[in-house]
Enzyme design. Sequence first.
Site, PDB file in Angstrom:
ATOM      1  N   GLY A   1      50.661  62.922  50.828  1.00 32.55           N
ATOM      2  CA  GLY A   1      50.412  63.627  52.273  1.00 32.55           C
ATOM      3  C   GLY A   1      49.666  62.679  52.895  1.00 32.55           C
ATOM      4  CG  HIS A   2      46.211  59.686  53.369  1.00 29.96           C
ATOM      5  ND1 HIS A   2      45.943  58.317  53.634  1.00 29.96           N
ATOM      6  CD2 HIS A   2      45.044  60.380  54.015  1.00 29.96           C
ATOM      7  CE1 HIS A   2      44.747  58.200  54.220  1.00 29.96           C
ATOM      8  NE2 HIS A   2      44.345  59.284  54.422  1.00 29.96           N
ATOM      9  CG  PHE A   3      48.354  60.140  57.488  1.00 36.74           C
ATOM     10  CD1 PHE A   3      47.551  61.415  57.168  1.00 36.74           C
ATOM     11  CD2 PHE A   3      47.964  58.792  57.237  1.00 36.74           C
ATOM     12  CE1 PHE A   3      46.116  61.303  57.425  1.00 36.74           C
ATOM     13  CE2 PHE A   3      46.294  58.663  57.434  1.00 36.74           C
ATOM     14  CZ  PHE A   3      45.532  60.049  57.497  1.00 36.74           C
TER      15      PHE A   3
ATOM     16  CB  VAL B   1      47.471  54.893  55.569  1.00 38.91           C
ATOM     17  CG1 VAL B   1      46.414  53.858  55.209  1.00 38.91           C
ATOM     18  CG2 VAL B   1      48.221  54.510  56.541  1.00 38.91           C
TER      19      VAL B   1
END
Length: 138
Positions: free
Chosen positions: A45-47, A52
């Site tokens: 979920g990043h991103f 990243v």
Amino acid sequence: MEIEEIKKMIPHREPMLLVDRVNKTEDNLALGEYRVKGDEWFLKGHFPGKPVVPGVVLCEMMAQTCCILIAEKIQGRTPYFTGINKVRFRNPVHPGDTLQIECSLTREKNPFYFASGKGYVNGKLSVSGEFSFALVNP
């Protein structure tokens, strides 16, 4: 040293074992490496669409690398972060990158240890900072 040797020295395990290789140099540096595969839990979920490695995970990678310098003192204890200072993020770390980590102890006052670290991708500085941790009995 590779993963199985690292597991004998520090208590971290998958999915929180965040160093693939580590060497301890004669001048008391720990040189670590982590290859970002792309399927890690921290990228989900990043991103979305532009993964990243989160900064806090980069700090954890540096700390685990540093733990190799005091591996013989860790036996039966757990290293806990007590502080993170002067951290700077210069360049993002993406899937497919290999983070090269350099760490050194700057001071120790048992059970507290103070260190500095830097992480590079292709020779470019990605992260740097100072951190401290304590070795705590279970």
